[in-house]
Structure formats: structure tokens, C-alpha cells
Design a protein around this motif. Structure first.
Motif, PDB file in Angstrom:
ATOM      1  N   GLY A  51       7.911  42.277  17.891  1.00  0.00           N
ATOM      2  CA  GLY A  51       8.235  41.179  18.778  1.00  0.00           C
ATOM      3  C   GLY A  51       6.985  40.813  19.543  1.00  0.00           C
ATOM      4  O   GLY A  51       5.940  41.422  19.383  1.00  0.00           O
ATOM      5  N   VAL A  52       7.085  39.797  20.362  1.00  0.00           N
ATOM      6  CA  VAL A  52       5.929  39.385  21.149  1.00  0.00           C
ATOM      7  C   VAL A  52       6.125  39.921  22.555  1.00  0.00           C
ATOM      8  O   VAL A  52       6.890  39.388  23.332  1.00  0.00           O
ATOM      9  N   ILE A  76       5.541  30.057  25.200  1.00  0.00           N
ATOM     10  CA  ILE A  76       5.072  30.808  24.045  1.00  0.00           C
ATOM     11  C   ILE A  76       6.212  30.877  23.037  1.00  0.00           C
ATOM     12  O   ILE A  76       7.332  31.259  23.374  1.00  0.00           O
ATOM     13  N   ALA A  77       5.940  30.476  21.811  1.00  0.00           N
ATOM     14  CA  ALA A  77       7.019  30.386  20.831  1.00  0.00           C
ATOM     15  C   ALA A  77       6.990  31.531  19.829  1.00  0.00           C
ATOM     16  O   ALA A  77       7.993  32.172  19.573  1.00  0.00           O
ATOM     17  N   TYR A  78       5.831  31.775  19.246  1.00  0.00           N
ATOM     18  CA  TYR A  78       5.783  32.794  18.201  1.00  0.00           C
ATOM     19  C   TYR A  78       4.363  33.304  18.011  1.00  0.00           C
ATOM     20  O   TYR A  78       3.412  32.751  18.577  1.00  0.00           O
ATOM     21  N   ALA A  79       4.233  34.356  17.250  1.00  0.00           N
ATOM     22  CA  ALA A  79       2.931  34.951  16.999  1.00  0.00           C
ATOM     23  C   ALA A  79       2.863  35.490  15.580  1.00  0.00           C
ATOM     24  O   ALA A  79       3.866  35.905  15.015  1.00  0.00           O
ATOM     25  N   LYS A  80       1.675  35.427  15.010  1.00  0.00           N
ATOM     26  CA  LYS A  80       1.421  36.093  13.746  1.00  0.00           C
ATOM     27  C   LYS A  80       0.580  37.320  14.038  1.00  0.00           C
ATOM     28  O   LYS A  80      -0.379  37.245  14.807  1.00  0.00           O
ATOM     29  N   GLU A 100       5.158  26.319  21.965  1.00  0.00           N
ATOM     30  CA  GLU A 100       6.312  25.636  21.377  1.00  0.00           C
ATOM     31  C   GLU A 100       5.940  24.398  20.571  1.00  0.00           C
ATOM     32  O   GLU A 100       6.636  24.025  19.641  1.00  0.00           O
ATOM     33  N   THR A 151       3.552  24.190  18.643  1.00  0.00           N
ATOM     34  CA  THR A 151       2.860  24.755  17.481  1.00  0.00           C
ATOM     35  C   THR A 151       1.333  24.810  17.650  1.00  0.00           C
ATOM     36  O   THR A 151       0.628  25.069  16.687  1.00  0.00           O
ATOM     37  N   GLN A 162      13.565  31.455  11.794  1.00  0.00           N
ATOM     38  CA  GLN A 162      13.470  32.911  11.862  1.00  0.00           C
ATOM     39  C   GLN A 162      12.335  33.439  10.982  1.00  0.00           C
ATOM     40  O   GLN A 162      11.598  34.327  11.368  1.00  0.00           O
ATOM     41  N   GLU A 163      12.219  32.874   9.816  1.00  0.00           N
ATOM     42  CA  GLU A 163      11.256  33.375   8.836  1.00  0.00           C
ATOM     43  C   GLU A 163       9.861  32.782   9.021  1.00  0.00           C
ATOM     44  O   GLU A 163       8.957  33.088   8.263  1.00  0.00           O
ATOM     45  N   GLN A 182       9.086  25.131  13.068  1.00  0.00           N
ATOM     46  CA  GLN A 182       9.247  25.240  14.514  1.00  0.00           C
ATOM     47  C   GLN A 182       9.983  23.991  14.975  1.00  0.00           C
ATOM     48  O   GLN A 182       9.538  22.873  14.718  1.00  0.00           O
ATOM     49  N   PHE A 189       9.045  20.893  12.763  1.00  0.00           N
ATOM     50  CA  PHE A 189       7.693  20.873  12.200  1.00  0.00           C
ATOM     51  C   PHE A 189       7.514  22.005  11.194  1.00  0.00           C
ATOM     52  O   PHE A 189       7.956  23.128  11.433  1.00  0.00           O
ATOM     53  N   LEU A 249       5.399  24.808   9.557  1.00  0.00           N
ATOM     54  CA  LEU A 249       4.285  25.647   9.993  1.00  0.00           C
ATOM     55  C   LEU A 249       3.397  26.009   8.812  1.00  0.00           C
ATOM     56  O   LEU A 249       3.790  25.909   7.656  1.00  0.00           O
ATOM     57  N   ASP A 250       2.207  26.447   9.175  1.00  0.00           N
ATOM     58  CA  ASP A 250       1.237  26.853   8.160  1.00  0.00           C
ATOM     59  C   ASP A 250       1.518  28.305   7.781  1.00  0.00           C
ATOM     60  O   ASP A 250       1.439  29.199   8.604  1.00  0.00           O
ATOM     61  N   ILE A 251       1.886  28.515   6.535  1.00  0.00           N
ATOM     62  CA  ILE A 251       2.253  29.881   6.154  1.00  0.00           C
ATOM     63  C   ILE A 251       1.182  30.547   5.312  1.00  0.00           C
ATOM     64  O   ILE A 251       1.383  31.616   4.780  1.00  0.00           O
ATOM     65  N   ALA A 282       6.527  37.075  14.512  1.00  0.00           N
ATOM     66  CA  ALA A 282       7.468  37.447  15.566  1.00  0.00           C
ATOM     67  C   ALA A 282       7.696  36.280  16.494  1.00  0.00           C
ATOM     68  O   ALA A 282       6.756  35.599  16.892  1.00  0.00           O
ATOM     69  N   ARG A 283       8.951  36.060  16.826  1.00  0.00           N
ATOM     70  CA  ARG A 283       9.272  35.028  17.809  1.00  0.00           C
ATOM     71  C   ARG A 283       9.412  35.673  19.164  1.00  0.00           C
ATOM     72  O   ARG A 283       9.865  36.788  19.295  1.00  0.00           O
ATOM     73  N   ARG A 284       8.984  34.956  20.167  1.00  0.00           N
ATOM     74  CA  ARG A 284       9.085  35.420  21.543  1.00  0.00           C
ATOM     75  C   ARG A 284      10.531  35.304  21.973  1.00  0.00           C
ATOM     76  O   ARG A 284      11.117  34.220  21.948  1.00  0.00           O
TER      77      ARG A 284
END
Lengths: 238, 238
Positions: free
Chosen positions: A79-80, A172-176, A210, A212, B53-54, B58, B66, B68-70, B233-235
Motif C-alpha cells: 500500500g502507499v 495522492i492517488a497511487y504509486a508504482k 489524482e 495522474t 484496481q489493477e 484513473q 484516463f 495510465l501508462d503500464i 498500490a492505491r492510496r
DNA sequence: AAGTGGTCTAGACCACGCG
DNA sequence: GCGTGGTCTAGACCACTTG
């Protein structure tokens, strides 16, 4: 929080964490929960879906929702989550030392990480994390200055995330994230109490808002013996 | 698959992966997708939730979804994925060697891992994974024999998960994982081409079936320079 | 047969972004 | 003001488990 399904999720999660519902118990059925909380079935199912996702329960058609054993989940690096939040959850004595805090023109590497050109200023923050009097973690943060105009030692000492979310209201939405193990550098040796270890665990994170936009790159370098990463994963077909 | 929302999810995911929808594109709106697929809004939203989720998309209120860049996601060790599935996704030349395959009465450690007593038989499987002619990974699997009565070298050479799911029709639901870095043992040195490294990355997994029964413990030991773990991971607030 | 979760629908109202 | 996603409801039918 005015969300019904989040409120119910939090309520149920709390009841599982405190042991009101124990491992292998059955949660009340969806229709029972509908009546208890006086909401529609869809709302209950949203709450239960989050519980499932987070590893609190396992549903079984025709049977019900079983409470899972979560006692092996004490170090949620997944998680973040920020260092300060982590400390809170663990109740251990952590401390943070701000080693570097400056607004710089990024070098090639940082430009590459943040996908910017060298005219965009970034905050460069180096912090060490101490556990039991030993410097265990070196956090190297690079944050785009256009999102965070001001930063102080005090904020970095505390929690940058808290400042960004609560004060600046950035979302903050997500992280890689990427975890690897690498030879320690001179920098690692300078800042960390590495003892006999000649390798470090490197966690690279790209954090997005959020809308992106990538706004932060973090390299978290850990002494290998103190590193733990715990994860809960559901099997997804197709 | 007769599920509408899964079908739609797969269709959209495929279109993102193949570049029909590109990074930063907007997906069609929910109402447009409703018409396109001729389903209700809820069904579309279920599909979009999985995409979110995956890490495929976003969402933004008032704007849309939108893409996202995967492209940084090429090594999905996260999730519950078997070695064979991984190989397929990467297109690299992997190979597996079955070193040990026996049905044993477990020792204390294994009893502890699987939460059983020593009267319960378990399969003990040691396999090495080779990449480019080097033995990089040692997988030590312990599987409760009561779930899997028969196992052959051929199955272990191939994919145990495939056999368990497709032939035995057992349903794997979720797994708990832990990643640490530890001093290499004599066993590691025996089975792996460790070169100069004296540490290994250890991934411990506890795998559970849909009825919440723990049926497998795996210890996956990696040479540190070849280990990568990537996570999205999502916040989550609250 | 009764109770459980799984899927799907149709409709409502709200909050947000943009022109 | 319009279109977008976010939340919530009420009802239907199905698949599965248990007695």
C-alpha cells in the motif's frame, strides 16, 4: 466521513481488529447487515468488497463471509504508507534525521526518473530513519517544486505526506513500486550503519496525484537484515 | 466466461494493452460504454473498478477515465502468479528442475508453517529455476497431502498450480507473502549458482483455498541480483 | 425448501469540471 | 447547463450450501 459504505467498512474492520468478530467467525449475512445498518444490499456489498480486498474476510457462496486471521499482518509496507504512519501502526521508537533539504535543478538521472527536463526545479530531500539507535533506512526523495512551493526542515522531520495532503490538499492517488537488492554505495555507507552488510534493499517508488501527474520519486534504501515486506494478494483469474 | 463485467473488463484491458487505447487517452464515458456493450451502468462500473484496481485507468469526477501508462509493469510478481505463468508473460527462456519430490511426515518447522501436527502427510517439493543457464531460484514447496493425493515429477516440472486448478478443480483464493533478505544457507549454495553473493532474497508464501484452508507453504529463495518485485498500490484513506 | 452470496437491471440524486 | 463520475436504492433472478 459521510459515505455510508466507507463508514460501514470501517466499522466492520474495527470490529474484526478488536476481536468482536474473530477469525473463522461468520459475519452476519448481507440481509442481516442491511437491516442492522438500514441501507440497501448494494451498499453492504460495497463494504464487504473492500473487506475482501484488504484481506479481512473471505466470502463463500451459500455459506457467508468468514473472518480471516490477520495477525500475521503487522508490517504493512504494501500500500502507499508513509514512514510516520508506519511508526504509529507499529508503536516502535523510530526517529528521522533530515540530512539534506534543498531545491535543485535536477541531474540527468532525476530528470529521467521524474520524466522532466532540467529546467524544472525539484526538492531533494535525504533523510535517515533510526530504529533502536541505528540508522537503518536512507530515504532519498525528489519532489517536483511546482506542486510543493515551500518545504521546511520541520515538515520533513515530521511527515511530508501529511503536509502535502492535509495542508496543501493535494490528492495522492497511487504509486508504482519496485524492490531490488543492490550493492551498497559509498553514500549508503556514509549515511547508514551498515555493519558487515555490503548490500542494501532498494525500494523505488513513483507517486502520482489524482490527475495522474507524477510528482515524486523516492528511493528508499534499507539495511537488508531489517527489511520486511508483507503482502496480501488475491488470485485473479484471466 | 459468461460474466458480463469480467468479459468487458478483459476486453477493455486488452484494448489498453494492445494500444487501442493509449496512455492519457480518455476511455469512453460510462453511458457510452453502457450503449456499446448494451448493459446497465452498474455492470460497466464493475468492470472499470477492476481496471482501476489493477492500475489500468484513473478516474476523475467530471472528466472521465484516463488510461495510465503500464509500460513499467513487465514483471508482475505481485499477485498470486506461478512460475510458469510468469515465464509465459515474459517470453524468456526459463527452465525448471525438480530436485526433490516426496511425501513426508513434516518436521517441526513445516508443522509450524502449515499449522498442522506431524501426523498429517505433506508433499515436499524442491525445484530450481534456471534463467540463461544459471540456477537463480530455489523453490521449496510444502503442500498438504489431503488436498493433493498424487503428484508426479511431470506435474512439478510443468505447473503445480495448473494441475491443482484445472485437474483437481481446487480453488486458490488468496495468499500472504513476506519478503526478507537473509544469509544464504548451505542448501542455497548447493542448489543455486550464487557466485560471490552470500545473501538470498526469501519470499515466503502461505496459500489458501476458497474455503479458507491453508494448503501450501512456499519458500522461494532468489539470488539477489536477479530479484525484482514490482507493485502497484492505491492510496487508501482511513 | 430456506438461506446465503453472485450478477444484473433501472432509476434517482449528488458533486465535480468545463465552457 | 451539460456531461462526467460517485453514491444509493429496490427489485429480480441465479448458483450454491445446508438441513
Amino acid at each position: 466521513m459521510n459515505n455510508k459504505y466507507l463508514t460501514i467498512y470501517n466499522d466492520l474492520a474495527e470490529k474484526i481488529k478488536t476481536g468482536y468478530y474473530k477469525a473463522n467467525d461468520l459475519l452476519p449475512s448481507e440481509s442481516k447487515l442491511m437491516k442492522d445498518y438500514n441501507v440497501s444490499r448494494d451498499t453492504i456489498r460495497k463494504s464487504l468488497n473492500i473487506l475482501t480486498q484488504e484481506g479481512y474476510i473471505q466470502k463463500a457462496q451459500g455459506k457467508g463471509s468468514f473472518v480471516l486471521d490477520i495477525n500475521r499482518f503487522t508490517f504493512p509496507v504494501s500500500g502507499v504508507v508513509s514512514f510516520k504512519e508506519l511508526g504509529k501502526q507499529l508503536g516502535k521508537t523510530f526517529s528521522t534525521d533530515v540530512k539534506i533539504l534543498q531545491c535543485i535543478s535536477p541531474d540527468k538521472n532525476v530528470c529521467n526518473y521524474l520524466n522532466i527536463n532540467k529546467n524544472q526545479k525539484v526538492w531533494k530531500i535525504f533523510r535517515t530513519r533510526k530504529i533502536d539507535e541505528e540508522n537503518i533506512i536512507l530515504d532519498k526523495d525528489y519532489i517536483l517544486q511546482k506542486f510543493v512551493s515551500d518545504l521546511t526542515f520541520h515538515i520533513c522531520q515530521n511527515s511530508i505526506y501529511e503536509y502535502i495532503e492535509d495542508t496543501l490538499h493535494l490528492k495522492i492517488a497511487y504509486a508504482k513500486k519496485q524492490i531490488t537488492v543492490e550493492k551498497s554505495t559509498e553514500e549508503d555507507k556514509k549515511y547508514l550503519d551498515l555493519k558487515e552488510y555490503d548490500m542494501v534493499v532498494v525500494v523505488r517508488s513513483y507517486t502520482y496525484l489524482e490527475d495522474t501527474s507524477l510528482f515524486q520519486y523516492t528511493e528508499s534504501r534499507h539495511r537488508p537484515d531489517k527489511f520486511v515486506f508483507v503482502d496480501f494478494a488475491r488470485r485473479n483469474k484471466l
